[in-house]
Design a protein around this motif. Sequence first.
Motif, PDB file in Angstrom:
ATOM      1  N   PHE A  40     -20.495  -0.816  10.297  1.00 15.13           N
ATOM      2  CA  PHE A  40     -21.077  -0.718   8.960  1.00 15.13           C
ATOM      3  C   PHE A  40     -21.378  -2.116   8.419  1.00 15.13           C
ATOM      4  CE2 PHE A  40     -20.694  -0.369   4.320  1.00 15.13           C
ATOM      5  CZ  PHE A  40     -21.528   0.698   4.055  1.00 15.13           C
ATOM      6  N   ALA A  41     -20.404  -3.023   8.521  1.00 15.11           N
ATOM      7  CA  ALA A  41     -20.592  -4.400   8.045  1.00 15.11           C
ATOM      8  C   ALA A  41     -21.700  -5.097   8.829  1.00 15.11           C
ATOM      9  CB  ALA A  41     -19.284  -5.173   8.150  1.00 15.11           C
ATOM     10  N   ALA A  42     -21.746  -4.895  10.136  1.00 13.25           N
ATOM     11  CA  ALA A  42     -22.779  -5.535  10.966  1.00 13.25           C
ATOM     12  C   ALA A  42     -24.171  -5.060  10.561  1.00 13.25           C
ATOM     13  CB  ALA A  42     -22.521  -5.245  12.442  1.00 13.25           C
ATOM     14  N   ARG A  43     -24.297  -3.789  10.263  1.00 10.77           N
ATOM     15  CA  ARG A  43     -25.598  -3.256   9.817  1.00 10.77           C
ATOM     16  C   ARG A  43     -26.016  -3.890   8.497  1.00 10.77           C
ATOM     17  NH1 ARG A  43     -26.866   1.291   6.812  1.00 10.77           N
ATOM     18  NH2 ARG A  43     -24.775   2.130   7.000  1.00 10.77           N
ATOM     19  N   LEU A  44     -25.055  -4.067   7.578  1.00  8.74           N
ATOM     20  CA  LEU A  44     -25.369  -4.683   6.294  1.00  8.74           C
ATOM     21  C   LEU A  44     -25.633  -6.184   6.429  1.00  8.74           C
ATOM     22  CD1 LEU A  44     -23.011  -2.864   3.778  1.00  8.74           C
ATOM     23  CD2 LEU A  44     -25.338  -2.308   4.471  1.00  8.74           C
ATOM     24  N   GLU A  45     -25.025  -6.826   7.426  1.00  9.39           N
ATOM     25  CA  GLU A  45     -25.345  -8.234   7.678  1.00  9.39           C
ATOM     26  C   GLU A  45     -26.819  -8.375   8.051  1.00  9.39           C
ATOM     27  OE1 GLU A  45     -22.522  -9.420  10.676  1.00  9.39           O
ATOM     28  OE2 GLU A  45     -21.150 -10.243   9.174  1.00  9.39           O
ATOM     29  N   LYS A  46     -27.329  -7.449   8.854  1.00  2.00           N
ATOM     30  CA  LYS A  46     -28.731  -7.498   9.285  1.00  2.00           C
ATOM     31  C   LYS A  46     -29.693  -7.320   8.117  1.00  2.00           C
ATOM     32  CE  LYS A  46     -27.892  -6.020  13.995  1.00  2.00           C
ATOM     33  NZ  LYS A  46     -27.970  -4.928  14.957  1.00  2.00           N
ATOM     34  N   THR A  47     -29.307  -6.544   7.101  1.00  2.00           N
ATOM     35  CA  THR A  47     -30.192  -6.330   5.945  1.00  2.00           C
ATOM     36  C   THR A  47     -29.961  -7.374   4.853  1.00  2.00           C
ATOM     37  OG1 THR A  47     -28.645  -4.833   4.812  1.00  2.00           O
ATOM     38  CG2 THR A  47     -30.249  -3.829   6.355  1.00  2.00           C
ATOM     39  N   ILE A  91     -20.640  -6.544  -1.417  1.00  3.06           N
ATOM     40  CA  ILE A  91     -22.029  -6.350  -1.011  1.00  3.06           C
ATOM     41  C   ILE A  91     -22.937  -6.979  -2.059  1.00  3.06           C
ATOM     42  CG2 ILE A  91     -21.603  -4.292   0.385  1.00  3.06           C
ATOM     43  CD1 ILE A  91     -22.480  -2.586  -2.017  1.00  3.06           C
ATOM     44  N   ASP A  92     -24.129  -7.327  -1.669  1.00  2.00           N
ATOM     45  CA  ASP A  92     -25.121  -7.917  -2.566  1.00  2.00           C
ATOM     46  C   ASP A  92     -26.375  -7.072  -2.414  1.00  2.00           C
ATOM     47  OD1 ASP A  92     -26.455  -9.583  -4.285  1.00  2.00           O
ATOM     48  OD2 ASP A  92     -26.324 -11.360  -3.031  1.00  2.00           O
ATOM     49  N   LEU A 102     -24.175   3.006  -0.478  1.00  2.00           N
ATOM     50  CA  LEU A 102     -23.400   2.383   0.595  1.00  2.00           C
ATOM     51  C   LEU A 102     -21.928   2.773   0.520  1.00  2.00           C
ATOM     52  CD1 LEU A 102     -25.063  -1.141   0.710  1.00  2.00           C
ATOM     53  CD2 LEU A 102     -25.350   0.753   2.331  1.00  2.00           C
ATOM     54  N   ALA A 103     -21.376   2.868  -0.688  1.00  2.00           N
ATOM     55  CA  ALA A 103     -19.986   3.304  -0.829  1.00  2.00           C
ATOM     56  C   ALA A 103     -19.813   4.715  -0.271  1.00  2.00           C
ATOM     57  CB  ALA A 103     -19.558   3.244  -2.293  1.00  2.00           C
ATOM     58  N   ILE A 117     -13.022  10.624   6.528  1.00  5.33           N
ATOM     59  CA  ILE A 117     -11.980  10.630   5.505  1.00  5.33           C
ATOM     60  C   ILE A 117     -12.508  11.217   4.202  1.00  5.33           C
ATOM     61  CG2 ILE A 117     -10.437   9.186   4.123  1.00  5.33           C
ATOM     62  CD1 ILE A 117     -10.560   7.115   6.361  1.00  5.33           C
ATOM     63  N   HIS A 118     -13.727  10.894   3.850  1.00  2.19           N
ATOM     64  CA  HIS A 118     -14.277  11.254   2.541  1.00  2.19           C
ATOM     65  C   HIS A 118     -13.373  10.729   1.434  1.00  2.19           C
ATOM     66  CE1 HIS A 118     -17.458  13.762   4.174  1.00  2.19           C
ATOM     67  NE2 HIS A 118     -16.571  14.302   4.975  1.00  2.19           N
ATOM     68  N   GLU A 119     -12.921   9.460   1.616  1.00  2.81           N
ATOM     69  CA  GLU A 119     -12.059   8.846   0.613  1.00  2.81           C
ATOM     70  C   GLU A 119     -12.877   8.380  -0.581  1.00  2.81           C
ATOM     71  OE1 GLU A 119     -10.307   5.096   1.891  1.00  2.81           O
ATOM     72  OE2 GLU A 119     -12.106   4.630   3.029  1.00  2.81           O
ATOM     73  N   TRP A 120     -12.214   8.273  -1.710  1.00  8.46           N
ATOM     74  CA  TRP A 120     -12.841   7.732  -2.909  1.00  8.46           C
ATOM     75  C   TRP A 120     -12.811   6.218  -2.803  1.00  8.46           C
ATOM     76  CZ3 TRP A 120     -15.159  10.592  -6.649  1.00  8.46           C
ATOM     77  CH2 TRP A 120     -14.909  11.960  -6.623  1.00  8.46           C
ATOM     78  N   LEU A 121     -13.932   5.586  -3.117  1.00  9.96           N
ATOM     79  CA  LEU A 121     -14.002   4.130  -3.160  1.00  9.96           C
ATOM     80  C   LEU A 121     -14.337   3.717  -4.588  1.00  9.96           C
ATOM     81  CD1 LEU A 121     -16.066   3.520   0.065  1.00  9.96           C
ATOM     82  CD2 LEU A 121     -13.667   2.985  -0.260  1.00  9.96           C
TER      83      LEU A 121
END
Length: 135
Positions: A40-47, A91-92, A102-103, A117-121
Amino acid sequence: MAKYLLLKHYRGAPAAVNDVPMDRWTPEEISAHMRYMHEFAARLEKTGEFVDGQALAPEGTWVRYDGEGRPPVTDGPFAETKDLIAGWMVIDVDSQERAVELAGELSAAPGAGGEPIHEWLEVRPFLTAPPTVTE
């Protein structure tokens, strides 16, 4: 662009759908969860939307300044963030809507049984400087 903090909680948030505590997951389930987080983080690094993220260890200490000398150190008796916050991601993004989107994706990280998980963020915007008023 605006920065948002995505907070993952151990407890204190509403219960997740797949609410099995991580200390009861198998090593494979933990690996799958961590892999999801890294991908997930790697995908957001690319964008260009990823700023930083960390998992937090369960141990920690409260410290405060109490005048001259060594600051007092305590481990309670109040609720402590080490008991509540599991990790975070900064995130920016262009909008609050994108931060929420994204959350929602991050909430789907796998947990026990490989199920999401479907956890709350918690999604919190960074405080920005107030506008300068000129006359």
